[in-house]
Design an enzyme around this catalytic site. Structure first.
Site, mmCIF file in Angstrom:
data_model
loop_
_atom_site.group_PDB
_atom_site.id
_atom_site.type_symbol
_atom_site.label_atom_id
_atom_site.label_comp_id
_atom_site.label_asym_id
_atom_site.label_seq_id
_atom_site.Cartn_x
_atom_site.Cartn_y
_atom_site.Cartn_z
ATOM 1 N N LYS A 196 0.830 -1.214 0.000
ATOM 2 C CA LYS A 196 0.000 0.000 0.000
ATOM 3 C C LYS A 196 0.861 1.260 0.000
ATOM 4 O O LYS A 196 0.440 2.285 -0.523
ATOM 5 C CB LYS A 196 -1.017 -0.027 1.148
ATOM 6 N N LYS A 220 -3.846 -9.691 -6.834
ATOM 7 C CA LYS A 220 -5.096 -9.940 -6.108
ATOM 8 C C LYS A 220 -6.230 -9.066 -6.643
ATOM 9 O O LYS A 220 -5.999 -7.899 -6.979
ATOM 10 C CB LYS A 220 -4.845 -9.611 -4.632
ATOM 11 N N LYS A 269 -11.089 -4.255 -4.419
ATOM 12 C CA LYS A 269 -12.234 -3.377 -4.690
ATOM 13 C C LYS A 269 -11.818 -1.947 -4.997
ATOM 14 O O LYS A 269 -12.577 -1.197 -5.610
ATOM 15 C CB LYS A 269 -13.240 -3.428 -3.542
HETATM 16 N N1 AQP Z 1 -8.960 -11.129 -3.911
HETATM 17 C C1 AQP Z 1 -9.332 -11.664 -2.770
HETATM 18 N N2 AQP Z 1 -9.548 -12.993 -2.668
HETATM 19 C C2 AQP Z 1 -9.936 -13.556 -1.489
HETATM 20 N N3 AQP Z 1 -10.154 -12.834 -0.368
HETATM 21 C C3 AQP Z 1 -9.955 -11.513 -0.426
HETATM 22 N N4 AQP Z 1 -10.064 -10.527 0.478
HETATM 23 C C4 AQP Z 1 -9.732 -9.352 -0.089
HETATM 24 N N5 AQP Z 1 -9.422 -9.527 -1.368
HETATM 25 C C5 AQP Z 1 -9.540 -10.855 -1.612
HETATM 26 C C6 AQP Z 1 -10.525 -10.725 1.849
HETATM 27 O O1 AQP Z 1 -11.683 -9.926 2.023
HETATM 28 C C7 AQP Z 1 -11.764 -9.497 3.384
HETATM 29 C C8 AQP Z 1 -12.060 -8.030 3.428
HETATM 30 O O2 AQP Z 1 -10.967 -7.326 2.852
HETATM 31 P P1 AQP Z 1 -10.713 -5.835 3.281
HETATM 32 O O3 AQP Z 1 -11.818 -4.994 2.833
HETATM 33 O O4 AQP Z 1 -10.486 -5.796 4.738
HETATM 34 O O5 AQP Z 1 -9.374 -5.365 2.639
HETATM 35 P P2 AQP Z 1 -8.390 -5.962 1.618
HETATM 36 O O6 AQP Z 1 -7.907 -7.286 2.063
HETATM 37 O O7 AQP Z 1 -7.324 -4.929 1.389
HETATM 38 O O8 AQP Z 1 -9.330 -6.146 0.337
HETATM 39 P P3 AQP Z 1 -9.383 -5.297 -0.969
HETATM 40 O O9 AQP Z 1 -10.635 -5.660 -1.690
HETATM 41 O O10 AQP Z 1 -8.100 -5.467 -1.721
HETATM 42 O O11 AQP Z 1 -9.534 -3.829 -0.430
HETATM 43 P P4 AQP Z 1 -8.735 -2.538 -0.855
HETATM 44 O O12 AQP Z 1 -8.920 -2.457 -2.339
HETATM 45 O O13 AQP Z 1 -9.370 -1.435 -0.112
HETATM 46 O O14 AQP Z 1 -7.316 -2.762 -0.460
HETATM 47 C C9 AQP Z 1 -10.435 -9.872 4.029
HETATM 48 O O15 AQP Z 1 -10.625 -11.023 4.816
HETATM 49 C C10 AQP Z 1 -9.540 -10.174 2.870
HETATM 50 O O16 AQP Z 1 -8.556 -11.144 3.182
#
Ligand code: AQP
Length: 332
Positions: free
Chosen positions: A117, A199, A202
């Protein structure tokens, strides 16, 4: 939720940094829902975590309530589980401060998400981004969680929560329960449709890289059709076929079919047929969630009352752990 029956406690959260993706759903939220039968579940919208990257206040407010509606639409049942918005339970920030003093700079510096990040948001490498795992440790430890259902990207953070808990318990006795991550065998890391070595996220700027849970059928099919695969025209789960492996994983989770069954189903067929089948199946799978979400969003006052109710219940539990921590540390 029956508090006096001793079931394991499941705790997890999702950041309102955009609309939940298929990755978030398959990796985490789907398991939150199944855990409701065997655990006492506590699920939150992690809006304090979300501000570690720049957020527009109006969008954050909207995304937070929508994310809350969306976890309910996915099947988190406020009758069975405690569902709440993190900022409405002040003990998260309070415990986080205490734990900051029991976490080491060196161990935080090794966190992969911080490094990723920091690269992605090079103009805003704030201290909150660095201490994100400590807030997450507070989220988990406040509720004495046994199990933390997350995607594989969060495994390192659950491990640091265990390290901090172990260190704290070593000094003060058994204050915190030791949490264990639950990472699904299939779908622990759903990959980006635009770059299957990355990965699915969102907050990705490339809208074609992810499927949002609320997307319409045409858009889902179009994105899967456009997804990056290879030129072999063979539907098979093999090393080096990242795009196809990803679509097969998605299709397998959504249909319950094994990789062998999927390979047989698409034997002799091209990627066009396979992608269409994945797109249609995913769209049909998500359609009921969208209907329930729209119904919930039609009554915001009710939704806000559910969030307030969840926060009240969560706070009651969180206060117990926090006061014990304050006592142990010597805070008046
Ligand atoms: N691509 C993924 N595959 C499986 N699990 C995933 N998680 C995130 N991306 C994937 C799981 O979703 C839960 C919530 O995630 P989060 O909102 O806490 O943040 P993150 O892991 O940083 O997910 P994002 O979508 O990538 O968010 P942004 O874009 O804001 O950084 C967690 O349990 C995560 O493991």
């Amino acid at each position: 939720m029956e508090q006096n029956v001793k079931k394991p406690i499941s705790l997890s959260g999702i950041q309102p940094t955009g609309v939940m993706t298929l990755g978030n759903y398959i990796g985490a939220v789907k398991n939150w829902v199944t855990f409701q039968d065997e655990c006492d579940c506590i699920y939150m919208i992690a809006n304090l975590h979300a501000i570690t990257v720049k957020q527009d206040p109006a969008a954050l407010r909207k995304n937070t309530l929508e994310a809350f509606a969306l976890i309910l639409a996915c099947g988190v049942d406020p009758e069975k589980s405690i569902a709440f918005i993190q900022s409405q339970v002040p003990q998260h920030a309070e415990l986080s401060w205490v734990l900051n003093c029991y976490a080491q700079f060196g161990e935080m510096s090794r966190m992969t998400q911080f490094k990723d990040k920091s690269r992605k948001h090079a103009d805003n490498i704030n201290v909150g981004l660095f201490t994100y795992p400590i807030l997450m440790a507070a989220d988990i430890l406040l509720y004495q969680a046994d199990v933390v259902p997350v995607g594989v990207d969060q495994k390192q953070h659950v491990e640091i929560a265990r390290d901090i808990a172990g260190r704290f318990n070593g000094l003060y006795g058994d204050v915190f329960k030791m949490p264990t991550p639950f990472i699904p065998k299939a779908g622990a890391k759903i990959m980006s449709l635009a770059d299957p070595t990355k990965k699915m996220s969102k907050s990705d700027d490339n809208l074609n890289s992810f499927i949002a849970i609320l997307e319409d059928k045409d858009s889902i099919i179009r994105k899967i059709k456009r997804s990056v695969t290879d030129s072999e025209a063979l539907v098979a789960y093999r090393e080096g076929k990242d795009g196809i492996n990803n679509l097969m994983t998605i299709y397998s989770v959504v249909t319950g079919k094994s990789f062998e069954e999927i390979e047989r189903e698409f034997e002799g067929k091209g990627y066009g047929d396979f992608k269409l089948a994945v797109g249609e199946t995913v769209a049909d799978y998500l359609a009921p969630v969208k209907d329930r979400f729209n119904a919930l969003m039609g009554d915001k006052a009710y939704l806000e009352s559910l969030a307030a109710d969840g926060a009240e219940k969560a706070s009651r539990l969180a206060r117990r752990t926090l006061s014990k921590v304050y006592r142990k540390v010597g805070l008046l």
